[in-house]
Design a protein around this motif. Structure first.
Motif, short mmCIF file in Angstrom:
data_model
loop_
_atom_site.label_atom_id
_atom_site.label_comp_id
_atom_site.label_asym_id
_atom_site.label_seq_id
_atom_site.Cartn_x
_atom_site.Cartn_y
_atom_site.Cartn_z
N PHE A 24 -6.91 10.59 -17.53
CA PHE A 24 -5.95 9.68 -16.92
C PHE A 24 -5.67 8.48 -17.84
O PHE A 24 -4.51 8.09 -18.02
N LEU A 25 -6.71 7.92 -18.44
CA LEU A 25 -6.54 6.78 -19.34
C LEU A 25 -5.70 7.16 -20.56
O LEU A 25 -4.79 6.43 -20.95
N VAL A 26 -5.98 8.31 -21.14
CA VAL A 26 -5.24 8.76 -22.32
C VAL A 26 -3.77 9.01 -21.99
O VAL A 26 -2.87 8.58 -22.71
N LEU A 29 -2.00 5.60 -21.24
CA LEU A 29 -1.74 4.86 -22.47
C LEU A 29 -0.67 5.52 -23.33
O LEU A 29 0.17 4.83 -23.92
N ALA A 30 -0.69 6.84 -23.39
CA ALA A 30 0.34 7.55 -24.16
C ALA A 30 1.72 7.30 -23.56
O ALA A 30 2.69 7.04 -24.29
N PHE A 38 9.39 3.59 -28.06
CA PHE A 38 10.54 4.44 -28.31
C PHE A 38 11.72 4.17 -27.38
O PHE A 38 12.85 4.44 -27.74
N PHE A 39 11.46 3.62 -26.19
CA PHE A 39 12.55 3.41 -25.25
C PHE A 39 12.78 1.95 -24.91
O PHE A 39 13.63 1.63 -24.10
#
Length: 122
Positions: A24-26, A29-30, A38-39
């Motif tokens: 969930f953390l990864v 964060l991603a 990027f947005f």
């Protein structure tokens, strides 16, 4: 490597939660970095703009879930590292309860900060 941790032996629930919280953390964060870099244009990000997001329920809930996952993952990881180093008996029990209390305090303080930001941006 997980089988070396005595509290993780036999596929315990805490081992499963440790893995789920890490995933969930990864993923969170991603997703955050994807949106941020990027947005969204980084120079436009301000503290007041970020604090304003806490009034949106989805951001607030995500922050609470992230805080809970990070607190559990960190404190459970430290506890299991101590167990893996051979800490047993009374020091193990003391470490466990110190980490539980510290985790609860960190979580409660994080919620208080988020509620403060939510109120400041309203």
């Amino acid at each position: 490597m997980a089988e070396r941790y005595s509290s993780f032996s036999g596929g315990s629930t805490r081992w499963f939660l440790q893995r789920i919280s890490a995933a969930f953390l990864v993923v969170t964060l991603a997703f955050h970095f994807l949106l941020l870099h990027f947005f969204h244009h980084a120079p436009e990000i301000t503290f007041s703009g970020s604090a304003g997001r806490y009034s949106v329920p989805a951001y607030f809930i995500t922050m609470v879930l992230f805080l809970a996952a990070a607190t559990f993952h960190g404190t459970n990881g430290v506890y299991n590292a101590l167990v893996n180093q051979g800490v047993t008996g009374t020091p193990k029990r003391v470490a466990k309860w110190v980490l539980v209390v510290a985790g609860v305090l960190v979580f409660v303080q994080g919620i208080r900060v988020a509620l403060t930001l939510m109120g400041a941006s309203a």
